[in-house]
Design a protein around this motif. Sequence first.
Motif, mmCIF file in Angstrom:
data_model
loop_
_atom_site.group_PDB
_atom_site.id
_atom_site.type_symbol
_atom_site.label_atom_id
_atom_site.label_comp_id
_atom_site.label_asym_id
_atom_site.label_seq_id
_atom_site.Cartn_x
_atom_site.Cartn_y
_atom_site.Cartn_z
ATOM 1 N N LEU A 192 2.402 65.103 -29.222
ATOM 2 C CA LEU A 192 1.767 64.670 -30.798
ATOM 3 C C LEU A 192 2.380 63.713 -31.237
ATOM 4 N N SER A 193 3.552 63.367 -30.694
ATOM 5 C CA SER A 193 4.334 61.999 -31.418
ATOM 6 C C SER A 193 4.208 60.955 -30.257
ATOM 7 N N THR A 194 3.284 60.960 -29.371
ATOM 8 C CA THR A 194 3.478 59.876 -28.418
ATOM 9 C C THR A 194 2.152 59.156 -28.337
ATOM 10 N N VAL A 195 1.284 59.364 -29.316
ATOM 11 C CA VAL A 195 0.060 58.665 -29.428
ATOM 12 C C VAL A 195 0.139 57.065 -29.431
ATOM 13 N N GLY A 196 -0.465 56.402 -28.489
ATOM 14 C CA GLY A 196 -0.206 55.008 -28.500
ATOM 15 C C GLY A 196 -1.099 54.072 -29.376
ATOM 16 N N THR A 197 -1.187 52.976 -29.128
ATOM 17 C CA THR A 197 -1.996 51.983 -29.720
ATOM 18 C C THR A 197 -3.070 51.245 -28.923
ATOM 19 N N PRO A 198 -4.281 51.066 -29.135
ATOM 20 C CA PRO A 198 -5.173 50.111 -28.241
ATOM 21 C C PRO A 198 -4.428 48.914 -27.911
ATOM 22 N N PRO A 199 -4.457 48.658 -26.722
ATOM 23 C CA PRO A 199 -3.773 47.357 -26.029
ATOM 24 C C PRO A 199 -4.799 46.033 -26.711
ATOM 25 N N SER A 200 -6.034 46.216 -26.742
ATOM 26 C CA SER A 200 -6.682 45.154 -27.335
ATOM 27 C C SER A 200 -8.211 45.786 -27.914
ATOM 28 N N ALA B 48 -4.449 59.053 -26.926
ATOM 29 C CA ALA B 48 -5.469 59.322 -27.958
ATOM 30 C C ALA B 48 -6.533 60.172 -27.648
ATOM 31 N N GLU B 49 -7.176 60.946 -28.412
ATOM 32 C CA GLU B 49 -8.526 61.695 -28.106
ATOM 33 C C GLU B 49 -9.247 61.378 -29.188
ATOM 34 N N LYS B 50 -8.940 60.757 -30.222
ATOM 35 C CA LYS B 50 -9.951 60.106 -31.349
ATOM 36 C C LYS B 50 -9.099 58.844 -32.089
ATOM 37 N N TYR B 51 -10.059 58.153 -32.998
ATOM 38 C CA TYR B 51 -9.608 56.925 -33.407
ATOM 39 C C TYR B 51 -10.123 56.788 -34.892
#
Length: 849
Positions: free
Chosen positions: A138-146, A167-170
Motif C-alpha cells: 500500500l505504500s509502494t504504488v509507483g508513478t506512470p513512466p510516461s 497500481a490497480e486504479k488511476y
Amino acid sequence: MKLNNLLSIISKIHTSLKSILNIRKHLTYSLYLFLFPGIIQAATIGTSPSATVTYNNSLGSFTLNWQAATNAEKYRITEYINQDGNYKWNGEKYTTTLTFNYNNHTNKDGYRYHIYGCTINTVCASTNRTIYVKDQRLSTVGTPPSATVTYTSVGSFTLNWQAATNAEKYRITEYINQDGNYKWNGEKYTTTLTFNYNNHTNKDGYRYHIYGCTIDTVCASTNRTIYVKDQRLSAVGTPPSATVTYTSVGSFTLNWQAASNAEKYRITEYINQDGSYKWNGEKYTTTLTFNYNNHTNKDGYRYHIYGCTIDTVCASTNKTIYVKDQRLSAIGTPSSATVTYTSIGSFTLDWQAASNAEKYRITEYINQDGNYEWNGEKYTTTLTFNYNGHTNKDGYRYHIYGCTVDTVCASTNKTIYVKDPRLSASAIGTPANASVVYKDIGSFTLNWDPASNAEKYRITEYIIQDGNPIWNGEKYTNTLTFNYNFHYNSEGYRYHIYGCTINTDCASTNKTIDVKDERPQPDGYTSILSDDFTGVSELELQKWKHRDKVCESVTAIEQMTNRRDEQVCWRNKTFGYFTKDAVAIDTEDNTLVLKFNVKDVTNTAASTVIANSEILEGTPPEDGLLHCFADDISQTGDKRTYLLTQGYAISQQSFKYGQVIANVSYTGNLLGTQVGIWVDSDWAKPTSVGQEIDLDEYVQGYGTEHNFTVHTHDNRRLGYGYNDKQKIATHAHTYTLNWQQDVLVPVEPETETFELTDQYTLFVDGAFKKTINHTSLLQTDTAKAPITIDWAFIKFSIEAGKSFKNDNRTKLCSIINNSGKLDELNTGANVTFGQMNIHFVKAYMEQLP
C-alpha cells in the motif's frame, strides 16, 4: 481481588476437599463448575502460542492464522486501526476456526489484532495473542513512466499512459488554463490506462496529473503530468466579406464568405438607438447565411460575424456589417381626415393614404375636464376605423400615423377632433305626448312620443297625498314605455318624463302626466273597502283589527303559566299562537305584513318538563311548545324547545254578496305554515249552517297546492287545487272573488225547509280559475224566525304546523334545522322566518233590492 489470587485460593480449596472427601476428580470439578461456572471455564482457557498473517493477491485483503489455545472452542479477534501512530478500537469478530479473512483493509499504516481463546458460550480468556498487520504494497504504488495525448475531433482527445507499479486504479486531476493560470477543474478515476475527454474547447489548453492508486483509491503522492492544447482551436479565421439582402420591410438576410477552419458562426447584433449601438443579442448557425424578420428600427443595426469551432470556440476577430433599410424612413402622413357620426356614441374616422404606409396607428385621447388624456391605440391596414360606445360628451382627439406593415410608424401624424353635439343635454328634446293605459287594479303603463336626440328616458314619480305631489323615486328606460304595478293610491300619481343622452344627461324640460284610476266600480256593486295601506303605521285603524282572540306579544306568552287550550290566542290543531307583534305595517312598501316567528326558549322559565311520550305523540303537548329531540335537529343537548307565533288580521267591515280583490306576496321561508285568505260568513241563522270561502289557502311544502274552497261548518266541502310550485321563492298574486246569491227556494213547505244556492267565481292575476255552486239546505226553527246569512269578513292568516301530512312535529323540527337560522336562534332572538305581505284589498257589496 486479582484473578490469580482467586484461582490460587480455589486451587487450595480443591486440594483440601479431595483429601477430605476422597471423591472422584470429575465429580469435584463438576461441583466447582456448578458453583463458579464463568470463572472456572475462563480460567482453564489457554492462549494461542503463535499467529501469522498471509497477504492475499489483491491489495487490502489478508488472512490471519493462529495455533489452537488449550480448551478453546471459539476465538474472539479484536481489531485496532493505526491512525497517526495510535491504535484505535475498530470492532471485533468471532470464529470457531483457526483462521479469519479480512478484505477492503487499505489503511497503509496498518492494524493490530488481539486473538482470545473462548468457550463455546463466548466466555473468553483474559490473555491474548497479539499480531500486527501492515501491507507494504500500500505504500509502494509507483508513478506512470510516461503519458501521451491523441487529438480526435476538435474539443475531443484521449490521454494514454504506461502502468505504474502496484497500481490497480488511476486518478486523473484536471486543471484548465485561464489567463495563464491553471485552475482545478475536477478529477476522474479509471482502472484502465486510457481516458477520453469531449467538449473540451478551451483554446489555452489543460493540464492533467495522473496518479497510481490501490484498488481502494489509496493513491501515490507523485504523478505523471501532461499538458493538452489543441492548436486547431486557435486557427479559426474571419469571414473575408459579408453582404445584406433586403426583402420585405423589416426583413433581410445576411450572407458571408467562409472563414478558414470555421465549422460554426456567431452573429452578434447591436441596435442603433440615438446614434449609439447597443447589444441586442446573438445567434449561431452552421451555414453562411442568416435571416432576420420584424427588424423595423429605422436607424438600423450592426452585426459582428465570428468564425467558430463546432463547439462554439470562436475567433477573436470578426467581419462587421451595417444594416439600415431606407424604406423605414420614407413613411408619410395622411393629408386629411374626416369623421362621420352614425348612431349616438358611434362614428367612423376616414383618412387619405400616407406615402409608403402599409398600416396605420390611431392613438386616442379622451377629453376630461378640458384635458386630453391617453385612452389607448388601435391599428388597421385600411383607411377607415369605426368606434362604438363612445359617449363622452366633451369629445375625443385622434392622432393618425402612417406605419410599415411591421408597425414602424412615422413621427408625424394627422390630428382630428371628435365631439358629437347630440351627446349634450342641450340637444335633447321633450316628448310631445304621453298617455296611460290602465290594466289590472293598481297596474298601468305609461307611453310617450320620442324626444329628439334622446336615447334614454328618466321618469320621476310623485305620489299625491292630501292633494300634494310627494317625490316617490325615479326610473330609467331606453324604450318609450314603462309599466307600474301595485300602485293603489286612491289620490293618484304624477309623472315627469325627461329625454336623456345615453350617459343619462337629461334635458331640463319634461312631459308631465297625471295618473288616477277612476274607472267605475263593478256594475251593481257599492265600494265598502279600498285599502292600499298608504300612510298607515299600525293595525288598529278604522278598516282593520287583530283577531278577537289574540295575545299581546311573544314575551307575554313566555310569561304564561298555562298555555295551549287555556289561552285565547292558541290556534287549535297547530303549534302556534296569534300575537299582535306578529303583525306590522311596512311604511316603506305600504304593505300589511303577517309574520311567522320562531323563538328558542330552551332552558328558560317558559320551558317546562314534558314527558317524551307526550312529545312523541306528534300533537302539541300541554305546554304548547314545539319540542325537537337531538335526532330532529343538529343542536347540542337532549332537546330544543321553540315558541312559534303567527300573524292574523281581519277587516272591521263585513259584506254580503259582491266582489273582493286582494294582492298578496309571500317572502322568506314559510315552509310548515298554512297561509290563507278567507271570506268568512260564519253562520246562517237560525240554524248553524254557515260557510267559509278560502281564496288562497295552502300548506307551504310537502306537495300541497293552492286551494280555492268553499266549505260549510257542517263539514261539507267543495273546491279544487291549482298548481303553483313556488312554495319557497318569493311570489305574488292578485285574487278576485265574485260572490253571487241565487234565490232561496222552498223545498218542503210543510217542514219549512229551504234551499239556498251561492255561486263563487275566482280569478287569479286576471285569469279565470273556477266557478263553484254551493247549495245549503236550511230549515227554520219552531219560532218561525226569518232565515238570514251572516255578512262576511275578510281575513288573512298564517298558521304554523296545521294540516301537515303525517307527523307535524318532526317536520317542523326539520324545517327549523334546515333554515340556516340556528345561530340567530341561539341568541334568544324572536326570529322571523317568513311573511305574508298584503299590498291592497278592495271589497264591493252587491246592491240588493
